[in-house]
Scaffold this motif. Sequence first.
Motif, PDB file in Angstrom:
ATOM      1  N   PRO A  19     -49.127  31.559  25.561  1.00 30.75           N
ATOM      2  CA  PRO A  19     -48.278  30.399  25.259  1.00 30.75           C
ATOM      3  C   PRO A  19     -48.175  30.087  23.762  1.00 30.75           C
ATOM      4  O   PRO A  19     -47.178  29.556  23.304  1.00 30.75           O
ATOM      5  CB  PRO A  19     -48.990  29.246  25.990  1.00 30.75           C
ATOM      6  N   GLU A  20     -49.223  30.466  22.959  1.00 25.41           N
ATOM      7  CA  GLU A  20     -49.202  30.186  21.528  1.00 25.41           C
ATOM      8  C   GLU A  20     -48.407  31.214  20.732  1.00 25.41           C
ATOM      9  O   GLU A  20     -47.821  30.899  19.706  1.00 25.41           O
ATOM     10  CB  GLU A  20     -50.634  30.146  20.957  1.00 25.41           C
ATOM     11  N   ARG A  21     -48.401  32.474  21.165  1.00 21.08           N
ATOM     12  CA  ARG A  21     -47.697  33.517  20.410  1.00 21.08           C
ATOM     13  C   ARG A  21     -46.981  34.461  21.363  1.00 21.08           C
ATOM     14  O   ARG A  21     -47.335  34.573  22.524  1.00 21.08           O
ATOM     15  CB  ARG A  21     -48.671  34.291  19.531  1.00 21.08           C
ATOM     16  N   LYS A  22     -45.980  35.146  20.809  1.00 20.64           N
ATOM     17  CA  LYS A  22     -45.251  36.094  21.649  1.00 20.64           C
ATOM     18  C   LYS A  22     -45.908  37.460  21.565  1.00 20.64           C
ATOM     19  O   LYS A  22     -46.643  37.751  20.622  1.00 20.64           O
ATOM     20  CB  LYS A  22     -43.790  36.168  21.231  1.00 20.64           C
ATOM     21  N   GLY A  23     -45.682  38.287  22.548  1.00 18.30           N
ATOM     22  CA  GLY A  23     -46.278  39.613  22.601  1.00 18.30           C
ATOM     23  C   GLY A  23     -45.664  40.532  21.565  1.00 18.30           C
ATOM     24  O   GLY A  23     -44.543  40.317  21.095  1.00 18.30           O
ATOM     25  N   SER A  24     -46.402  41.565  21.194  1.00 20.53           N
ATOM     26  CA  SER A  24     -45.890  42.510  20.200  1.00 20.53           C
ATOM     27  C   SER A  24     -46.610  43.843  20.340  1.00 20.53           C
ATOM     28  O   SER A  24     -47.556  43.984  21.108  1.00 20.53           O
ATOM     29  CB  SER A  24     -46.095  41.953  18.791  1.00 20.53           C
ATOM     30  N   ILE A  25     -46.144  44.814  19.576  1.00 26.09           N
ATOM     31  CA  ILE A  25     -46.769  46.125  19.539  1.00 26.09           C
ATOM     32  C   ILE A  25     -47.347  46.311  18.143  1.00 26.09           C
ATOM     33  O   ILE A  25     -46.652  46.136  17.145  1.00 26.09           O
ATOM     34  CB  ILE A  25     -45.755  47.231  19.877  1.00 26.09           C
ATOM     35  N   LEU A  45     -53.469  57.052  14.033  1.00 30.49           N
ATOM     36  CA  LEU A  45     -52.846  55.771  14.372  1.00 30.49           C
ATOM     37  C   LEU A  45     -52.338  55.783  15.803  1.00 30.49           C
ATOM     38  O   LEU A  45     -51.781  56.774  16.269  1.00 30.49           O
ATOM     39  CB  LEU A  45     -51.685  55.486  13.417  1.00 30.49           C
ATOM     40  N   VAL A  46     -52.533  54.682  16.498  1.00 27.98           N
ATOM     41  CA  VAL A  46     -52.020  54.511  17.853  1.00 27.98           C
ATOM     42  C   VAL A  46     -51.331  53.155  17.939  1.00 27.98           C
ATOM     43  O   VAL A  46     -51.587  52.262  17.135  1.00 27.98           O
ATOM     44  CB  VAL A  46     -53.144  54.595  18.918  1.00 27.98           C
ATOM     45  N   LYS A  47     -50.456  53.014  18.904  1.00 31.08           N
ATOM     46  CA  LYS A  47     -49.774  51.742  19.113  1.00 31.08           C
ATOM     47  C   LYS A  47     -50.426  51.028  20.277  1.00 31.08           C
ATOM     48  O   LYS A  47     -50.653  51.609  21.325  1.00 31.08           O
ATOM     49  CB  LYS A  47     -48.297  51.977  19.388  1.00 31.08           C
ATOM     50  N   ARG A  48     -50.721  49.761  20.077  1.00 36.82           N
ATOM     51  CA  ARG A  48     -51.329  48.944  21.110  1.00 36.82           C
ATOM     52  C   ARG A  48     -50.455  47.731  21.368  1.00 36.82           C
ATOM     53  O   ARG A  48     -49.928  47.125  20.442  1.00 36.82           O
ATOM     54  CB  ARG A  48     -52.736  48.482  20.690  1.00 36.82           C
ATOM     55  N   ARG A  49     -50.348  47.361  22.641  1.00 37.25           N
ATOM     56  CA  ARG A  49     -49.523  46.227  23.031  1.00 37.25           C
ATOM     57  C   ARG A  49     -50.393  44.985  23.085  1.00 37.25           C
ATOM     58  O   ARG A  49     -51.468  44.987  23.676  1.00 37.25           O
ATOM     59  CB  ARG A  49     -48.915  46.497  24.400  1.00 37.25           C
TER      60      ARG A  49
END
Length: 170
Positions: A63-69, A54-58
Amino acid sequence: MRRSFRKAIPPLRRWKLFHGDTVIVIAGKEKGKVSKIVNINRETNRVTMDGLHLVKRRIKATPERKGSIVTKAMSIHHSNVALLDPADGKPCRVGWSFIDGERVRVSKRSGAVVERPKLPTRKDIEDGEKDTPPDITSKKTFDIGDITAGMKDLRVSLMGKEVNQEPKGE
C-alpha cells in the motif's frame, strides 16, 4: 519422496581475497570480466562484485509503494574468481610472506607484492552540514544529581516519611 540436501561446505579459514580487491572471473557466464569486490560472505565462501552477475528481481507492491523490477548483483563462489597480478594484470594465485616484518600477499606468478586495498575510514570522510560538531557532542547534558533528588522525593511520597539512605549504585 526423499529429499536430498546439499552437503555443508565449511568456510575458509584463511582468506586471500579482501573487500576492494580487483579480481577477474575465471569461470561461469561472466568469464574474463574484471571487477572490484564489494562484499564478502565468509560463511558461504562467496563474493559479490561491482556490476557483475546481475539478475532482475521483482519487488511486490504494498500500500505504501508500487511494485517494480530491480537489478541487483548476486554473489559468485570464491573459486570462480582470481586476483589480478599487479605486475601484468593477469590472473594469479597468491601466498603470504613476511617483508620487513609485515605480513603481505605475494603473487606466485611474478613475485610482486599485492597490496591490500585502502578502504575509506571514518577519519577520511569529511563532516557535512547535517553532522553535529565535536564541541557540542562532548558537552555534558545529563546531571545525575537531578535524578537522585527526584528519587528521594518519590520515596518520601510513597513511604510517607523522610528516608536518609542514599540509593545503591552511587
